[in-house]
Design a protein around this motif. Sequence first.
Motif, PDB file in Angstrom:
ATOM      1  N   VAL B  17     -11.513 -10.851  -6.016  1.00 52.04           N
ATOM      2  CA  VAL B  17     -12.011  -9.483  -5.923  1.00 52.04           C
ATOM      3  C   VAL B  17     -11.033  -8.595  -6.699  1.00 52.04           C
ATOM      4  O   VAL B  17      -9.882  -8.467  -6.320  1.00 52.04           O
ATOM      5  CB  VAL B  17     -12.090  -9.022  -4.457  1.00 52.04           C
ATOM      6  CG1 VAL B  17     -12.531  -7.569  -4.381  1.00 52.04           C
ATOM      7  CG2 VAL B  17     -13.027  -9.904  -3.682  1.00 52.04           C
ATOM      8  N   SER B  18     -11.497  -8.022  -7.785  1.00 53.14           N
ATOM      9  CA  SER B  18     -10.581  -7.293  -8.654  1.00 53.14           C
ATOM     10  C   SER B  18     -10.533  -5.802  -8.350  1.00 53.14           C
ATOM     11  O   SER B  18      -9.581  -5.130  -8.724  1.00 53.14           O
ATOM     12  CB  SER B  18     -10.970  -7.508 -10.113  1.00 53.14           C
ATOM     13  OG  SER B  18     -12.329  -7.192 -10.298  1.00 53.14           O
ATOM     14  N   ASP B  19     -11.560  -5.290  -7.692  1.00 51.73           N
ATOM     15  CA  ASP B  19     -11.527  -3.882  -7.294  1.00 51.73           C
ATOM     16  C   ASP B  19     -11.370  -3.814  -5.781  1.00 51.73           C
ATOM     17  O   ASP B  19     -12.138  -4.442  -5.050  1.00 51.73           O
ATOM     18  CB  ASP B  19     -12.826  -3.168  -7.697  1.00 51.73           C
ATOM     19  CG  ASP B  19     -12.931  -3.008  -9.198  1.00 51.73           C
ATOM     20  OD1 ASP B  19     -11.915  -2.634  -9.808  1.00 51.73           O
ATOM     21  OD2 ASP B  19     -14.005  -3.281  -9.749  1.00 51.73           O
ATOM     22  N   PRO B  20     -10.392  -3.052  -5.306  1.00 46.45           N
ATOM     23  CA  PRO B  20     -10.180  -3.004  -3.850  1.00 46.45           C
ATOM     24  C   PRO B  20     -11.409  -2.490  -3.111  1.00 46.45           C
ATOM     25  O   PRO B  20     -12.038  -1.529  -3.526  1.00 46.45           O
ATOM     26  CB  PRO B  20      -9.011  -2.022  -3.710  1.00 46.45           C
ATOM     27  CG  PRO B  20      -8.368  -1.959  -5.036  1.00 46.45           C
ATOM     28  CD  PRO B  20      -9.437  -2.216  -6.035  1.00 46.45           C
ATOM     29  N   VAL B  22     -12.204  -0.874   0.320  1.00 46.52           N
ATOM     30  CA  VAL B  22     -11.389  -0.181   1.317  1.00 46.52           C
ATOM     31  C   VAL B  22     -12.234   0.163   2.542  1.00 46.52           C
ATOM     32  O   VAL B  22     -13.372   0.630   2.412  1.00 46.52           O
ATOM     33  CB  VAL B  22     -10.779   1.103   0.711  1.00 46.52           C
ATOM     34  CG1 VAL B  22     -10.056   1.917   1.773  1.00 46.52           C
ATOM     35  CG2 VAL B  22      -9.823   0.741  -0.411  1.00 46.52           C
ATOM     36  N   LEU B  40      -7.848   2.614   5.247  1.00 43.07           N
ATOM     37  CA  LEU B  40      -6.897   1.511   5.261  1.00 43.07           C
ATOM     38  C   LEU B  40      -6.444   1.261   3.829  1.00 43.07           C
ATOM     39  O   LEU B  40      -6.841   0.291   3.178  1.00 43.07           O
ATOM     40  CB  LEU B  40      -7.523   0.251   5.863  1.00 43.07           C
ATOM     41  CG  LEU B  40      -7.509   0.161   7.382  1.00 43.07           C
ATOM     42  CD1 LEU B  40      -8.289   1.288   8.025  1.00 43.07           C
ATOM     43  CD2 LEU B  40      -8.028  -1.173   7.860  1.00 43.07           C
ATOM     44  N   ASN B  41      -5.609   2.158   3.360  1.00 43.90           N
ATOM     45  CA  ASN B  41      -5.199   2.140   1.965  1.00 43.90           C
ATOM     46  C   ASN B  41      -3.839   2.821   1.858  1.00 43.90           C
ATOM     47  O   ASN B  41      -3.362   3.427   2.816  1.00 43.90           O
ATOM     48  CB  ASN B  41      -6.243   2.885   1.119  1.00 43.90           C
ATOM     49  CG  ASN B  41      -6.068   2.634  -0.354  1.00 43.90           C
ATOM     50  OD1 ASN B  41      -5.502   1.620  -0.772  1.00 43.90           O
ATOM     51  ND2 ASN B  41      -6.527   3.567  -1.168  1.00 43.90           N
ATOM     52  N   ASN B  42      -3.207   2.708   0.668  1.00 43.89           N
ATOM     53  CA  ASN B  42      -1.911   3.356   0.505  1.00 43.89           C
ATOM     54  C   ASN B  42      -1.999   4.704  -0.189  1.00 43.89           C
ATOM     55  O   ASN B  42      -0.987   5.248  -0.620  1.00 43.89           O
ATOM     56  CB  ASN B  42      -0.923   2.434  -0.219  1.00 43.89           C
ATOM     57  CG  ASN B  42      -1.412   2.007  -1.565  1.00 43.89           C
ATOM     58  OD1 ASN B  42      -2.460   2.468  -2.036  1.00 43.89           O
ATOM     59  ND2 ASN B  42      -0.688   1.125  -2.223  1.00 43.89           N
ATOM     60  N   GLU B  43      -3.184   5.234  -0.336  1.00 43.57           N
ATOM     61  CA  GLU B  43      -3.353   6.619  -0.754  1.00 43.57           C
ATOM     62  C   GLU B  43      -4.650   7.136  -0.134  1.00 43.57           C
ATOM     63  O   GLU B  43      -5.510   6.362   0.286  1.00 43.57           O
ATOM     64  CB  GLU B  43      -3.385   6.754  -2.277  1.00 43.57           C
ATOM     65  CG  GLU B  43      -4.569   6.105  -2.940  1.00 43.57           C
ATOM     66  CD  GLU B  43      -4.579   6.340  -4.441  1.00 43.57           C
ATOM     67  OE1 GLU B  43      -3.996   7.331  -4.907  1.00 43.57           O
ATOM     68  OE2 GLU B  43      -5.173   5.526  -5.157  1.00 43.57           O
ATOM     69  N   ARG B  54      -4.588   8.139   4.193  1.00 36.20           N
ATOM     70  CA  ARG B  54      -4.027   6.785   4.128  1.00 36.20           C
ATOM     71  C   ARG B  54      -3.386   6.466   5.470  1.00 36.20           C
ATOM     72  O   ARG B  54      -2.751   7.333   6.089  1.00 36.20           O
ATOM     73  CB  ARG B  54      -2.990   6.698   3.019  1.00 36.20           C
ATOM     74  CG  ARG B  54      -1.761   7.541   3.264  1.00 36.20           C
ATOM     75  CD  ARG B  54      -0.871   7.562   2.045  1.00 36.20           C
ATOM     76  NE  ARG B  54       0.242   8.487   2.216  1.00 36.20           N
ATOM     77  CZ  ARG B  54       1.497   8.090   2.463  1.00 36.20           C
ATOM     78  NH1 ARG B  54       1.781   6.820   2.544  1.00 36.20           N
ATOM     79  NH2 ARG B  54       2.449   8.981   2.603  1.00 36.20           N
ATOM     80  N   THR B 102     -13.980   0.665  -4.306  1.00 34.90           N
ATOM     81  CA  THR B 102     -13.309   1.838  -4.873  1.00 34.90           C
ATOM     82  C   THR B 102     -13.714   2.107  -6.318  1.00 34.90           C
ATOM     83  O   THR B 102     -13.450   3.184  -6.830  1.00 34.90           O
ATOM     84  CB  THR B 102     -11.781   1.674  -4.806  1.00 34.90           C
ATOM     85  OG1 THR B 102     -11.433   0.429  -5.409  1.00 34.90           O
ATOM     86  CG2 THR B 102     -11.309   1.722  -3.378  1.00 34.90           C
TER      87      THR B 102
END
Lengths: 117, 159
Positions: B17-20, B22, B40-43, B54, B102
């Motif tokens: 899976v190349s695109d997150p 979320v 559930l992400n870092n931004e 985030r 995303t």
Amino acid sequence: MTTAIDFPTTLMKGLQGSLSGGRQETWVEDQASVGSPRRRARFTRSLRAYKFTLRLTTAEFATLETFYDTTLENGILTCNWVHPLSAVSYEVLLDGAPQEKHLQADLYDVSIGVSEV
Amino acid sequence: MPTVTDTQRHKLNRDPVSDPHVVLLEFQEDGQSAVERAALNNEDVTYEGNVFSRSDIEVALPSTGDGEISAQLVSSNIDRYISRALDRATQRINVRIILIDTSAPTVAIIDTLNLMVMPAASASEDGSISAQLSARAGLLEPVPFQRTTKAHFPGVWLA
């Protein structure tokens, strides 16, 4: 997120080649007992984290501690930190209070870690 | 519920899976308009014009048993968005789970709407909140529903 606080640029000296770190990965990975790991994209942003050591005088070290204790409110607030080589500014949290190692009279090696937010 | 296209499904199931993809969470008390949002992400993530903060949330998947099926959710309480919902709530808290790609964040792949509920929660002094996540209208839910509120323990969720 933005901040108006800047890391004191006058203290970013005497790195002694100590800067290390870089970008964190945006994927998660498994570890099979055989074969190669597999990966999946997990996060949308690659954040940077660095560690470095500054060689500071006693007065400069006091300035850094005041910056951490007062300006950053004991490390709660973020600040703008300029990468010494690329000159790119990052908004960072300090990983913790600066850790000092006394070298000689009026000279300290102070270790700091920063993590982009 | 969203209508998922074959393309979306294939992309989600593709390896790698190349695109997150979320997960977004919304917490909303019954009868109230205020919604707390987490990603559930870092931004931060914007979906349907709303900003999802985030956050660090772990979900233990549900197990099959003879009791009510529920998952366990452990969330960081550093920014206190869940605790704000808990502290304010006197009614049941509804939880909406959304999964987005995303690279095409305007289309949800999974959207539970407000069909999940948070029937029980506990706060820890280490800055985390543990909560039970259940399907709506579980038979084990007390009738009438009673939640521990700030009237019982003022500020307990803001620890």
